[in-house]
Design a protein around this motif. Sequence first.
Motif, PDB file in Angstrom:
ATOM      1  N   ASN A   1       0.494   6.919  -6.593  1.00  0.00           N
ATOM      2  CA  ASN A   1      -0.690   7.704  -6.992  1.00  0.00           C
ATOM      3  C   ASN A   1      -0.537   9.168  -6.651  1.00  0.00           C
ATOM      4  O   ASN A   1      -0.883  10.046  -7.424  1.00  0.00           O
ATOM      5  CB  ASN A   1      -1.958   7.171  -6.293  1.00  0.00           C
ATOM      6  N   ARG A   2      -0.008   9.394  -5.465  1.00  0.00           N
ATOM      7  CA  ARG A   2       0.120  10.788  -5.039  1.00  0.00           C
ATOM      8  C   ARG A   2       1.198  11.518  -5.867  1.00  0.00           C
ATOM      9  O   ARG A   2       1.046  12.689  -6.187  1.00  0.00           O
ATOM     10  CB  ARG A   2       0.434  10.833  -3.536  1.00  0.00           C
TER      11      ARG A   2
ATOM     12  N   GLN B   1       0.214   4.025  -2.748  1.00  0.00           N
ATOM     13  CA  GLN B   1      -0.244   5.370  -2.346  1.00  0.00           C
ATOM     14  C   GLN B   1       0.753   6.430  -2.800  1.00  0.00           C
ATOM     15  O   GLN B   1       0.375   7.486  -3.317  1.00  0.00           O
ATOM     16  CB  GLN B   1      -0.419   5.434  -0.830  1.00  0.00           C
TER      17      GLN B   1
ATOM     18  N   ASP C   1       0.822  -1.224   0.000  1.00  0.00           N
ATOM     19  CA  ASP C   1       0.000   0.000   0.000  1.00  0.00           C
ATOM     20  C   ASP C   1       0.846   1.260   0.000  1.00  0.00           C
ATOM     21  O   ASP C   1       0.522   2.249  -0.653  1.00  0.00           O
ATOM     22  CB  ASP C   1      -0.879   0.029   1.259  1.00  0.00           C
ATOM     23  N   ASN C   2       1.910   1.189   0.781  1.00  0.00           N
ATOM     24  CA  ASN C   2       2.795   2.345   0.903  1.00  0.00           C
ATOM     25  C   ASN C   2       3.266   2.806  -0.482  1.00  0.00           C
ATOM     26  O   ASN C   2       3.233   3.990  -0.825  1.00  0.00           O
ATOM     27  CB  ASN C   2       3.999   1.884   1.749  1.00  0.00           C
TER      28      ASN C   2
END
Length: 388
Positions: free
Chosen positions: A260-261, A257, A253-254
């Motif tokens: 995406n950011r 995320q 996830d890290n």
Amino acid sequence: MFSSRTPKELTTNKLTKIIEQKKLDNENLLDLTQSNPTSIDIIYPEKEILSALSNPKALIYQPDPKGLFNARKAIVDYYKLRKINIDIENIFLTASTSEAYTLLFKLLMEPGDSLLVPVPSYPLFEHLAQVEGVKTINYTLHYDGTWYIDFHLLQSLCKKNTRAIIIVNPNNPTGSFLKKNELAKLIEFCKDNQLALISDEVFCDYAHYADNERVSTIAEVSEILTFSLNGLSKAACLPQLKLGWILINGQGDNFYQAHNRLEFITDLFLSVSSPVQHALPELLKLAEGIQEQILKRALSNYSWLKSQIKPESVCSLLPIEAGWYAIIQIPKIVPEEELILELLIKDNLIIHPGYFFDLQMDGYLVVSLITKPNIFQVAINKLLSRIG
Ligand SMILES: Cc1ncc(COP(=O)(O)O)c(C=O)c1O
């Protein structure tokens, strides 16, 4: 020129004023700080560069937050040549490495957060961090014949709000590479402290000799969140074209995320011009011929410099593994600041003191190895005869 200690700023302003006056007086300055590859008599394939930049496709605006596909494909090929496989979706183009840093600070940090930065190293980190409202914590690279990271010290410097650690690999001005055993420890350190690892690899193509123990890029490291930075500024010696890249890697996830950011942030700026993106495949093909000339220059200036510093000399030359700079150790009789002023005033010699790169101790000068050989030799002779 600037730096972070107050006396440095004073000296630097004084130096700049003297340099400007000497230029007005048409004095013949011997510049040992020259690091602009476009003004040192390197033969660029001018026609090919200009033709690459006039691709008619650039007349169409096709914004893509990561950068145009063909430009990113050229970067994949650049790594492939170095036997490194990367995912094209993990590349983000930027206008420069400096911009890449600020994008990553926006991505990884809130105002007030901190990051670990090496000293001695590239002197811009503190300032880039400051404009993003984040703090730098210096970690000293130690020298005992080779440069290395003190991991005990690193752990003691890491705070609750520390989000990332920067390595410059190979480092500027020490010319030292991160070693494989250090990378393994760094990965553990980042895992333990939940830090991202940012690796500035702009000088990675300028190794002076081969060594299996060194890490030439962290592009394939995925156990932690990593960012490898590079760009045309050093890879093709074309800093004026303003194109760099970030290669993100990681897992879970890290990573998703952050990915995406980062896409969201780069979409806000879309800062890389279309002509340079369309030109990138051709420019990276031309890079090798330009790099060869620069490396040849750095190697021959270094070996000439070595031949001038005799074993009985009060000065010594630090060994280097890579890059465009060399460090000369000088007797600590006169403070560096006084010496560089004297060299400028009496000998018209411009030279970086070690403190410009945050070398923690007095008694070091840094010279650019890409200086034109005729200037380099006259300047070094003057330097050595003044020091004795
Ligand atoms: C270690 C290092 N990183 C980055 C840069 C700047 O690169 P860019 O021109 O892409 O901002 C330099 C410039 O000398 C450098 O020495």
